[in-house]
Design a protein around this motif. Structure first.
Motif, PDB file in Angstrom:
ATOM      1  N   VAL A 173      -1.174   5.648   9.485  1.00  0.00           N
ATOM      2  CA  VAL A 173      -1.801   6.058   8.208  1.00  0.00           C
ATOM      3  C   VAL A 173      -2.213   7.420   8.303  1.00  0.00           C
ATOM      4  O   VAL A 173      -2.273   8.217   9.421  1.00  0.00           O
ATOM      5  N   ASP A 232       2.445  -3.908   9.016  1.00  0.00           N
ATOM      6  CA  ASP A 232       1.530  -2.901   8.664  1.00  0.00           C
ATOM      7  C   ASP A 232       2.061  -1.606   7.980  1.00  0.00           C
ATOM      8  O   ASP A 232       3.323  -1.195   8.207  1.00  0.00           O
ATOM      9  N   SER A 233       1.121  -0.770   7.417  1.00  0.00           N
ATOM     10  CA  SER A 233       1.610   0.434   6.873  1.00  0.00           C
ATOM     11  C   SER A 233       2.203   1.680   8.242  1.00  0.00           C
ATOM     12  O   SER A 233       1.752   1.685   9.098  1.00  0.00           O
ATOM     13  N   GLN A 284      -4.208  -4.890   3.465  1.00  0.00           N
ATOM     14  CA  GLN A 284      -2.927  -5.310   3.416  1.00  0.00           C
ATOM     15  C   GLN A 284      -2.743  -6.223   4.564  1.00  0.00           C
ATOM     16  O   GLN A 284      -2.138  -7.398   4.386  1.00  0.00           O
ATOM     17  N   ARG A 285      -2.984  -5.956   5.826  1.00  0.00           N
ATOM     18  CA  ARG A 285      -2.765  -6.887   6.825  1.00  0.00           C
ATOM     19  C   ARG A 285      -3.555  -7.899   6.549  1.00  0.00           C
ATOM     20  O   ARG A 285      -3.086  -8.991   7.016  1.00  0.00           O
ATOM     21  N   VAL A 323       0.865  -1.166  -0.003  1.00  0.00           N
ATOM     22  CA  VAL A 323      -0.034   0.087  -0.011  1.00  0.00           C
ATOM     23  C   VAL A 323       0.786   1.247   0.010  1.00  0.00           C
ATOM     24  O   VAL A 323       1.884   1.482   0.833  1.00  0.00           O
ATOM     25  N   LEU A 375      -7.462   0.553   3.286  1.00  0.00           N
ATOM     26  CA  LEU A 375      -6.318  -0.167   2.372  1.00  0.00           C
ATOM     27  C   LEU A 375      -5.345  -0.757   3.292  1.00  0.00           C
ATOM     28  O   LEU A 375      -4.813  -1.780   2.881  1.00  0.00           O
ATOM     29  N   ALA A 376      -4.999  -0.087   4.474  1.00  0.00           N
ATOM     30  CA  ALA A 376      -3.982  -0.905   5.251  1.00  0.00           C
ATOM     31  C   ALA A 376      -4.664  -2.042   5.945  1.00  0.00           C
ATOM     32  O   ALA A 376      -4.021  -2.885   6.059  1.00  0.00           O
ATOM     33  N   LEU A 377      -5.899  -2.076   6.391  1.00  0.00           N
ATOM     34  CA  LEU A 377      -6.448  -3.182   6.835  1.00  0.00           C
ATOM     35  C   LEU A 377      -6.357  -4.432   5.892  1.00  0.00           C
ATOM     36  O   LEU A 377      -6.138  -5.649   6.160  1.00  0.00           O
ATOM     37  N   ILE A 431      -1.141  -0.248  12.546  1.00  0.00           N
ATOM     38  CA  ILE A 431      -1.503   0.558  11.270  1.00  0.00           C
ATOM     39  C   ILE A 431      -1.269   1.855  11.658  1.00  0.00           C
ATOM     40  O   ILE A 431      -1.950   2.547  12.552  1.00  0.00           O
ATOM     41  N   TYR A 455      -7.395   3.866   5.828  1.00  0.00           N
ATOM     42  CA  TYR A 455      -7.398   2.853   6.905  1.00  0.00           C
ATOM     43  C   TYR A 455      -7.778   1.377   6.423  1.00  0.00           C
ATOM     44  O   TYR A 455      -6.899   0.455   6.496  1.00  0.00           O
ATOM     45  N   VAL A 506      -9.668   8.150  13.238  1.00  0.00           N
ATOM     46  CA  VAL A 506      -8.911   8.117  12.171  1.00  0.00           C
ATOM     47  C   VAL A 506      -8.869   9.566  11.425  1.00  0.00           C
ATOM     48  O   VAL A 506      -9.725  10.215  11.510  1.00  0.00           O
TER      49      VAL A 506
END
Lengths: 430, 174
Positions: free
Chosen positions: A290, A265-266, B112-113, A243, B108-110, A288, B106, A334
């Motif tokens: 982000v 994670d990112s 990926q995880r 990502v 997108l990151a989830l 994460i 968020y 977020v």
């Protein structure tokens, strides 16, 4: 209006300001139709008037009086050309009078192609002219003329110019896939930035408004690109396998903060905005990380992180150093965005009914709820003057863009179709 | 032949399998199942066979905001790993997905995880990591349109796609 508030208004007028915070929508305002040379058709004047009226209603400062209640019969706009008592009678506080000359009119641009619009702003209780100004534009610029008039009215009454006519970047789906578009703040003038048929996400403006960074799947992986709106050229900024997303330009435009996943994670990285070369890795581990966003001045970012469990908002120096947790209420916060004046942070919080936009004051830590029980509300972006937030909302049953005053009291819908998300407000013109 | 039949039997999520694909046996040349050998490449399979093979891979579902594998998910991945161990010329892309709730970035990151967790499980079961690509689609590719818990549950998932093109070719065919 009470005598006390009136007195307040009059003392504030010494500085040319009647009001300073939008949202109350309680200053009675009248905007009669423009004066137009007798031989001209009314369509042009109607269009300009409509823009002015709706912009000012939209601004959240004014109670727009119903034009059917206006009692004035004359059409003069300049001081002495009309009877102020006709407005005192219906308790108007701010009167906006306009006059339009079509393209090439003798009183504006004889034999030329420009049209003109004059605006006169009056403070009715004091029988006082606050401002007058002439605007010129090409015949196609009627809507922009209207926005310029509305901004002038706000400058005269609030001390700072309005944001009308400014542009948004946003993600739209009218072609069936997500592409980046630009649009006027009122949803008009939609033009494409991308047309690649892939998924395009998360647009962010360079501080000078000349470039847009965004995430695209055009090469089958969510990579990050920057497009120069002037030349149309696109460059690749970050394309690690994984990502690459949520870009934000530094205030000086030389760097980009972004989130990308390298192993797990990112995490948040700082890269060169021209070449994409990594400058610094800002976070590591902790779930994460982000949605970084620069705090004005450029020394700090805010971002969302799971380091304490559920996602919360943190602030950290970009030069290295500890992250400070900013949000404590709620288990999922977020997408923080700091206002251009640096005083507030808007973010998205999960609630039992969906997702809401909240605004926290960075000084007092007070949190203002912009939305509640209105479907999912996400993707906040600040106006250049820090007075408004635009965000996406599903409250109509489809995803549309909405504008709210920063106190949440006055909200309007910007778009007239569904499928709009991730607005990004263009920076103020330099 | 038996390879395809075995992998079909191992999987409960093959509703779209076309029986004709079974007759078009991609492995008739008998060049498979030699570990490390450049056998017939994925790219040489007919579209029907590819679709049949791809349909054998079970989807994996997740709880809200979670990438933990429950027993059902582990069983599905055991079956998927078995297919991959049987078909050593096949490369797959694991696609991580999220439901529509939460922000785009968020999610997108989830996604990926989730994809990462699936790949780690497959590697732990002996699948070579070079055969596994990962892409997160976040909330961008829902399996089911709409909202509500049952829809969201369908959309919180990892899926498998056979890779094609140069990346997917494990060796060349003369």
């Amino acid at each position: 209006m009470t005598p006390i508030l009136l007195a307040l208004c009059q003392s504030a007028l010494a500085q040319g300001i009647i009001i300073d915070v939008p949202g109350s929508a309680d200053i009675p305002m009248a905007v009669p139709k423009p004066q137009l040379p007798a031989t001209e058709p009314a369509a042009l004047a109607e269009e300009i008037w409509s823009v002015v009226f709706h912009d000012l209603e939209f601004s959240g400062y004014f109670e727009m009086q119903n034009p059917s209640g206006y009692v004035e019969k004359g059409k003069g706009v300049e001081p002495g050309q009309f009877d102020m008592n006709a407005w005192t009678l219906i308790k108007t506080t701010v009167l906006v009078k306009t006059r339009v000359y079509p393209a090439g009119h003798a009183a504006c641009d004889p034999g030329g192609s420009k049209m003109c619009a004059d605006v006169y702003v009056y403070y009715v209780p004091g029988s006082q002219k606050l401002a007058s100004k002439r605007f010129r534009s090409t015949a196609e610029g009627a809507r922009q003329l209207g926005h310029a008039i509305a901004n002038q009215v706000l400058l005269a009454t609030t001390g700072s110019p309005g944001v009308f006519g400014s542009r948004l970047a946003a993600v739209g789906t009218k072609t069936g896939n997500k592409e980046i578009y630009l649009m006027d703040l009122d949803g008009h003038g939609v033009t494409p930035v991308t047309r690649n048929g892939a998924i395009n996400l998360s647009p962010a403006w360079s501080p000078d408004g000349s470039q847009i960074a965004w995430t695209s799947y055009k090469k089958a992986n969510p990579d990050l690109y920057v497009k120069d709106l002037g030349t149309g050229r696109t460059r690749t900024i970050s394309n690690v396998k994984g990502v690459n997303t949520s870009p934000d330009f530094s205030p000086d435009g030389t760097k980009l903060a972004l989130a990308r996943s390298v192993e797990g994670d990112s995490d948040v990285f700082l890269v060169d905005a021209r070449t994409g070369t990594e400058i610094r890795r800002l976070t590591s581990g902790g779930g994460i990380d982000v949605s970084p966003d620069f705090v004005p001045g450029g020394a700090d970012i805010v971002f969302a992180s799971e380091r304490s469990g559920g996602s919360q908002i943190y602030r950290m120096p970009v030069g290295g150093g500890e992250a400070t947790r900013l949000t404590f209420a709620g288990d999922f916060n977020v997408d923080p965005v700091v206002s251009p004046d640096g005083t507030k942070v808007a973010y998205v919080s999960r609630s039992p009914s969906g997702f809401d936009v909240l605004v926290a004051d960075l000084e007092t830590k007070n949190v203002t709820r912009i939305t509640q029980d209105m479907g999912d509300n996400e993707d906040p972006t600040w106006s250049p003057d820090s007075k408004y937030v635009v965000f996406s909302s599903t409250r109509t049953g489809r995803s549309e863009l909405w504008i709210s005053t920063a106190d949440g009291r006055h909200q309007s819908r910007l778009t007239e179709s569904g499928g709009w998300t991730q607005p990004a407000w263009a920076p103020a013109a330099p | 032949m038996w390879l395809v039949a075995l992998s079909l039997a191992a999987c409960r999520h093959n509703a779209h399998t076309d029986p004709s694909a079974l007759r078009a046996d991609p492995f008739a040349a008998g060049t498979l199942e030699v570990p490390g050998a450049a056998g017939s490449a994925t790219a040489s399979l007919s579209p029907e066979v590819r679709a049949a093979l791809e349909a054998n891979f079970a989807r994996v579902h997740f709880a809200t905001d979670s990438a933990l594998l429950d027993p059902e998910a582990r069983a599905a991945l055991a079956a998927n790993a078995a297919i991959l161990l049987d078909h050593r010329d096949v490369r797959v892309e694991v696609q991580g997905h999220a439901d529509e709730r939460g922000t785009v970035d968020y999610n997108l990151a989830l996604g990926q995880r989730r994809g990462r967790v699936v790949i780690d499980e497959l590697v732990a079961r002996g699948v070579g990591p070079a055969r596994l690509a990962l892409v997160s689609y976040g909330e961008e590719r829902p399996l089911v349109a709409g909202g509500g818990e049952s829809v969201w549950a369908e959309n919180r998932r990892a899926e498998f796609r056979l890779l094609t093109g140069p990346q997917g070719v494990h060796g060349t065919i003369d």
